[in-house]
Motif scaffolding. Structure first.
Motif, short mmCIF file in Angstrom:
data_model
loop_
_atom_site.label_atom_id
_atom_site.label_comp_id
_atom_site.label_asym_id
_atom_site.label_seq_id
_atom_site.Cartn_x
_atom_site.Cartn_y
_atom_site.Cartn_z
N CYS A 114 0.85 -1.19 0.00
CA CYS A 114 0.00 0.00 0.00
C CYS A 114 0.88 1.24 0.00
O CYS A 114 2.06 1.19 0.34
N PHE A 115 0.31 2.36 -0.38
CA PHE A 115 1.09 3.59 -0.55
C PHE A 115 0.83 4.64 0.53
O PHE A 115 1.18 5.80 0.35
N ALA A 116 0.22 4.26 1.64
CA ALA A 116 -0.05 5.23 2.69
C ALA A 116 1.21 5.56 3.47
O ALA A 116 2.03 4.68 3.76
N HIS A 117 1.36 6.83 3.82
CA HIS A 117 2.44 7.30 4.68
C HIS A 117 1.83 8.05 5.85
O HIS A 117 0.81 8.71 5.72
N VAL A 118 2.48 7.95 7.00
CA VAL A 118 1.99 8.61 8.21
C VAL A 118 3.06 9.57 8.73
O VAL A 118 4.26 9.32 8.58
N THR A 119 2.63 10.68 9.31
CA THR A 119 3.58 11.60 9.92
C THR A 119 4.06 11.02 11.26
O THR A 119 3.30 10.38 11.98
N THR A 120 5.32 11.24 11.57
CA THR A 120 5.93 10.67 12.77
C THR A 120 6.78 11.71 13.50
O THR A 120 7.03 12.80 12.98
N ASP A 121 7.26 11.33 14.69
CA ASP A 121 8.28 12.14 15.34
C ASP A 121 9.64 11.74 14.79
O ASP A 121 9.74 10.88 13.91
N LYS A 122 10.69 12.33 15.32
CA LYS A 122 12.02 12.07 14.77
C LYS A 122 12.48 10.64 14.99
O LYS A 122 13.40 10.16 14.31
N ASP A 123 11.84 9.93 15.91
CA ASP A 123 12.20 8.54 16.19
C ASP A 123 11.35 7.54 15.42
O ASP A 123 11.46 6.33 15.63
N GLY A 124 10.48 8.05 14.55
CA GLY A 124 9.67 7.16 13.74
C GLY A 124 8.36 6.72 14.35
O GLY A 124 7.66 5.87 13.80
N HIS A 125 7.98 7.31 15.49
CA HIS A 125 6.71 6.97 16.12
C HIS A 125 5.60 7.83 15.51
O HIS A 125 5.74 9.06 15.47
#
Length: 400
Positions: free
Chosen positions: A47-58
């Motif tokens: 799938c092509f969904a992306h999510v916004t994260t903090d600098k640690d990838g959470h």
């Protein structure tokens, strides 16, 4: 002097402490994003969904809605008509084709529609407008997946955002294989879909033409995501029978439109290696085969859409900001539904936007990679057709 320096040092330490204790804001944290679906082997897609994260990838997640584009934002940015009031089916069914199952699809859709004032069925449910089936059309659903579950939430809620009076048919394939998802498109059409959204894909492969029949449904708008890895072509976006959807960065502005839009650096684009150029694309002579994309919508996670997802999200909250051409694709599929695409007679495949390109916002800035001078339009936005954004983004319903 030593006392002054000591006081200054203490002030700096206090300021650093206060900054460290302040909550991260969406503006600063949204510089980080990640794909929610893992890489796949040959024969499978992601799938092509992306999510916004903090600098640690959470993932950045909140317990109540705080950021991300809303249905009102999307309607305003793309000059789409509002469809308020009680739910009254407009005759259009938008199918979402995904892999695996999200068991919370219905309850999450209720939460999303309630938050933004979108109509529900009598009794506050979505039973009258949401149907779930497996890849063959049966009621025994596949196993659940948290990552594909978030893709499902994104897809379903973007359809609701743009066309709240459309019915939604969710077709869940048993696994993310190209063959299984392609067959699920046939199921969606057989069950009455007037538009089908496909937010998945994989690298082109030499026998991809063997899958073309599954996307060949004249009179039904089959829509596919162009991909999120920048310049390069994915399948099924390369199919000559689909509307391939690229991505943009969409931000509010003080200009006449009220929004500024540029090509998103992650948007897929290019010239297919194997698929012949469709007849409706011959007027655009950049390369000899099928060109991707055809149209576009917001996809940059940094200017992404608000999504409610409770399956596998833990206790920190359920509101996320998602992007990727996974967001743009159901937006375009729902725009076809809002325009009542099934009322058009004689149209085939993705030709409608090419016949009405003047009803699109032409995106003229931004790029998604580097290509040769002769193919520059396939990776750099400019006036008229370009690869990352195609002919442009919706400006009302005239192109659909």
């Amino acid at each position: 002097m030593k006392r002054i320096l000591s006081l200054l040092s203490a002030s700096v330490l206090l300021l650093q402490f206060l900054v460290s204790m302040a909550p991260a804001t969406a503006a600063t944290s949204a510089h980080y994003t990640k794909s929610i679906c893992p890489a796949v082997s040959v024969g499978r897609v992601h799938c092509f969904a992306h999510v916004t994260t903090d600098k640690d990838g959470h993932p950045l997640v909140t317990k109540s809605y705080s950021t991300g584009l809303t249905p009102a934002d999307l309607r305003n940015a793309y000059k789409l008509p509002a469809t308020n009031g009680a739910f009254a089916w407009n005759g259009q069914t938008i199918a979402i084709v995904d892999a695996y199952n999200n068991p919370n699809t219905a309850s999450d859709l209720v939460a999303y529609r309630t938050q933004f004032g979108l109509p529900l069925c009598t009794g506050g449910t979505v039973d009258c407008l949401l149907t779930k089936v497996n890849g063959s059309g049966g009621t025994t659903l596949p196993s659940s997946s948290a990552s594909w579950g978030q893709e499902i939430s994104l897809d379903v809620q973007m359809v609701a955002a743009v066309c709240p009076q459309c019915k939604i048919l969710l077709v869940e394939a048993n696994s993310p294989t190209m063959a299984g998802l392609a067959a699920a498109v046939d199921t969606a059409v057989n069950l009455g879909a007037t538009a089908v959204s496909n937010s998945y894909g994989g690298s082109e492969f030499s026998n991809e033409t063997s899958q073309e029949s599954h996307y060949n449904h004249p009179g039904v708008a089959i829509v596919a995501a162009a991909g999120d890895s920048g310049y390069g072509v994915e399948y099924p976006a390369a199919s000559q029978y689909v509307t391939a959807v690229g991505g943009t960065t969409l931000t509010k502005s003080t200009n006449a439109r009220g929004w500024t839009e540029t090509a998103w650096s992650g948007s897929g684009s290019g010239c297919s290696r194997y698929i012949a150029k469709p007849t409706w694309q011959t007027a655009v002579g950049i390369c000899g085969k099928r060109m991707v994309a055809d149209v576009a919508a917001v996809a940059d996670p940094k200017t992404g859409v608000a999504v409610y997802d409770s399956y596998g999200s833990g206790t920190r909250g359920n509101w996320f900001v998602f992007g990727g051409t996974s967001a743009a694709t159901p937006i375009i599929a729902a725009t076809y539904g809002l325009a009542k695409v099934s009322n058009h007679t004689g149209f085939t495949y993705g030709e409608l936007p090419y016949a009405h390109a003047g009803n699109l916002f032409d995106v003229t800035t931004g790029k998604n990679g580097y290509c040769s001078t002769s193919l520059k339009a396939l990776c750099t936005a400019g006036s008229g057709y370009d690869g990352p954004t195609g002919l442009g983004t919706p400006n009302g319903l005239g192109a659909f």
